[in-house]
Design an enzyme around this catalytic site. Sequence first.
Site, PDB file in Angstrom:
ATOM      1  CB  SER A 145      -0.846  -0.014   1.281  1.00  0.00           C
ATOM      2  OG  SER A 145      -1.426   1.243   1.511  1.00  0.00           O
ATOM      3  CE1 TYR A 158      -4.247  -2.142   5.044  1.00  0.00           C
ATOM      4  CE2 TYR A 158      -3.322   0.024   4.580  1.00  0.00           C
ATOM      5  CZ  TYR A 158      -3.942  -1.138   4.147  1.00  0.00           C
ATOM      6  OH  TYR A 158      -4.248  -1.283   2.810  1.00  0.00           O
TER       7      TYR A 158
HETATM    8  N1  LIG Z   1      -8.661  -0.474  -1.450  1.00  0.00           N
HETATM    9  C1  LIG Z   1      -7.559   0.264  -1.341  1.00  0.00           C
HETATM   10  O1  LIG Z   1      -7.606   1.481  -1.483  1.00  0.00           O
HETATM   11  C2  LIG Z   1      -6.235  -0.380  -1.034  1.00  0.00           C
HETATM   12  C3  LIG Z   1      -5.104   0.440  -1.106  1.00  0.00           C
HETATM   13  C4  LIG Z   1      -3.862  -0.122  -0.848  1.00  0.00           C
HETATM   14  C5  LIG Z   1      -3.762  -1.458  -0.542  1.00  0.00           C
HETATM   15  N2  LIG Z   1      -4.872  -2.236  -0.483  1.00  0.00           N
HETATM   16  C6  LIG Z   1      -4.705  -3.652  -0.155  1.00  0.00           C
HETATM   17  O2  LIG Z   1      -5.311  -4.443  -1.142  1.00  0.00           O
HETATM   18  C7  LIG Z   1      -5.738  -5.676  -0.576  1.00  0.00           C
HETATM   19  C8  LIG Z   1      -7.216  -5.886  -0.895  1.00  0.00           C
HETATM   20  O3  LIG Z   1      -7.953  -4.844  -0.298  1.00  0.00           O
HETATM   21  P1  LIG Z   1      -9.450  -4.477  -0.684  1.00  0.00           P
HETATM   22  O4  LIG Z   1      -9.525  -3.017  -0.725  1.00  0.00           O
HETATM   23  O5  LIG Z   1      -9.896  -5.281  -1.830  1.00  0.00           O
HETATM   24  O6  LIG Z   1     -10.180  -4.943   0.667  1.00  0.00           O
HETATM   25  P2  LIG Z   1     -11.545  -5.730   0.915  1.00  0.00           P
HETATM   26  O7  LIG Z   1     -12.565  -5.352  -0.101  1.00  0.00           O
HETATM   27  O8  LIG Z   1     -11.856  -5.527   2.366  1.00  0.00           O
HETATM   28  O9  LIG Z   1     -11.139  -7.240   0.667  1.00  0.00           O
HETATM   29  C9  LIG Z   1     -10.231  -7.878   1.530  1.00  0.00           C
HETATM   30  C10 LIG Z   1     -10.055  -9.317   1.072  1.00  0.00           C
HETATM   31  O10 LIG Z   1      -9.149  -9.981   1.972  1.00  0.00           O
HETATM   32  C11 LIG Z   1      -9.743 -11.202   2.405  1.00  0.00           C
HETATM   33  N3  LIG Z   1      -9.273 -11.549   3.741  1.00  0.00           N
HETATM   34  C12 LIG Z   1      -9.256 -10.765   4.843  1.00  0.00           C
HETATM   35  N4  LIG Z   1      -8.783 -11.474   5.891  1.00  0.00           N
HETATM   36  C13 LIG Z   1      -8.500 -12.709   5.443  1.00  0.00           C
HETATM   37  C14 LIG Z   1      -7.996 -13.898   6.053  1.00  0.00           C
HETATM   38  N5  LIG Z   1      -7.680 -13.952   7.344  1.00  0.00           N
HETATM   39  N6  LIG Z   1      -7.831 -14.994   5.285  1.00  0.00           N
HETATM   40  C15 LIG Z   1      -8.147 -14.970   3.974  1.00  0.00           C
HETATM   41  N7  LIG Z   1      -8.622 -13.885   3.340  1.00  0.00           N
HETATM   42  C16 LIG Z   1      -8.811 -12.775   4.071  1.00  0.00           C
HETATM   43  C17 LIG Z   1     -11.243 -10.919   2.355  1.00  0.00           C
HETATM   44  O11 LIG Z   1     -11.981 -12.106   2.211  1.00  0.00           O
HETATM   45  P3  LIG Z   1     -12.774 -12.845   3.408  1.00  0.00           P
HETATM   46  O12 LIG Z   1     -13.230 -11.789   4.360  1.00  0.00           O
HETATM   47  O13 LIG Z   1     -13.850 -13.538   2.683  1.00  0.00           O
HETATM   48  O14 LIG Z   1     -11.771 -13.793   3.978  1.00  0.00           O
HETATM   49  C18 LIG Z   1     -11.365 -10.076   1.090  1.00  0.00           C
HETATM   50  O15 LIG Z   1     -11.427 -10.897  -0.046  1.00  0.00           O
HETATM   51  C19 LIG Z   1      -5.446  -5.565   0.921  1.00  0.00           C
HETATM   52  O16 LIG Z   1      -4.211  -6.182   1.210  1.00  0.00           O
HETATM   53  C20 LIG Z   1      -5.346  -4.073   1.144  1.00  0.00           C
HETATM   54  O17 LIG Z   1      -4.558  -3.740   2.246  1.00  0.00           O
HETATM   55  C21 LIG Z   1      -6.125  -1.720  -0.719  1.00  0.00           C
END
Ligand SMILES: NC(=O)c1ccc[n+]([C@@H]2O[C@H](COP(=O)([O-])OP(=O)(O)OC[C@H]3O[C@@H](n4cnc5c(N)ncnc54)[C@H](OP(=O)(O)O)[C@@H]3O)[C@@H](O)[C@H]2O)c1
Length: 254
Positions: A145, A158
């Site tokens: 991130s 985070y």
């Molecule tokens: N959105 C942004 O702006 C942004 C920016 C920078 C980085 N990121 C990173 O991108 C990645 C995806 O984020 P997102 O925005 O798509 O978030 P999200 O919509 O909340 O999705 C998170 C995903 O992680 C899975 N997850 C969480 N805990 C888990 C566990 N213990 N075991 C297996 N799966 C797990 C969830 O599935 P389940 O709950 O079904 O397990 C879900 O599929 C993350 O690493 C986040 O930090 C996001």
Amino acid sequence: MADLFSLKNRVVLLTGASRGLGRDMALTLAGAGATVLCAGRTVKELEATARAIARKGGKAHVVPLDITDEDAVRAQVRAIIRKHRRIDVLVNNAGVIHRQDIVDTETADFRKVIETDLIGQFVLSREVGRHMLAREYGRIVNISSVMAILGRASVAGYVAAKHGLVGLTKNLAAEYGPHVTANAIAPGYIRTELNIPLQRNKDFNAMLEQRTAAQRWGKPEDLRGALLLLASDAGAYITGHTLVVDGGLTTILA
Ligand SMILES: NC(=O)c1ccc[n+]([C@@H]2O[C@H](COP(=O)([O-])OP(=O)(O)OC[C@H]3O[C@@H](n4cnc5c(N)ncnc54)[C@H](OP(=O)(O)O)[C@@H]3O)[C@@H](O)[C@H]2O)c1
């Protein structure tokens, strides 16, 4: 040239494929020809991702997995290799966030973020990495991130985990060469469930639009190019790198 980014006949293990960025990544990887193993805890949502891939003529399987359960990770990696013979690409995308100022944060809440956003990635990269090293092929892509570059009030766990993931990526690169690459993507702000409170915050929206050269939030599809570069043969000579995809957020002091 399209072959350079092809994932035809590749088997990809993608965590967090149930929704948000992971769902788009699953469709992107399958669209490039990969068989995508969609991992996460919510099986219903994983099935929906797999169905969406199948509708487009792609290949996907559901892998129920909590990445913080080390025994389950070991067992699933073994089962995948038995069934699919190999894992060519590991995308460590799953992640969580906890929003609270440090002085009010319980250690357990901080620990949960580190377990999910850093230790899970370590365990998966170790278990899958052993197999990739033996096969002399592999691509690991860790989703970090911009919080690996900047600090920000109220998300200490985070920020710490995402900084750590960039460090882990460099060490994976150091230890896994010459045939296995390890890189990270550092996305900026992209609308998903993870950041709903920020999407609703007027001041934050104004700040983001002013600070990014792109003058907007990111979309999941903005990550597709970076993902395919680092997951395919196009990225063969790139390792230990963190590719920032943030519309200019971290390059501009507005
Ligand atoms: N959105 C942004 O702006 C942004 C920016 C920078 C980085 N990121 C990173 O991108 C990645 C995806 O984020 P997102 O925005 O798509 O978030 P999200 O919509 O909340 O999705 C998170 C995903 O992680 C899975 N997850 C969480 N805990 C888990 C566990 N213990 N075991 C297996 N799966 C797990 C969830 O599935 P389940 O709950 O079904 O397990 C879900 O599929 C993350 O690493 C986040 O930090 C996001």
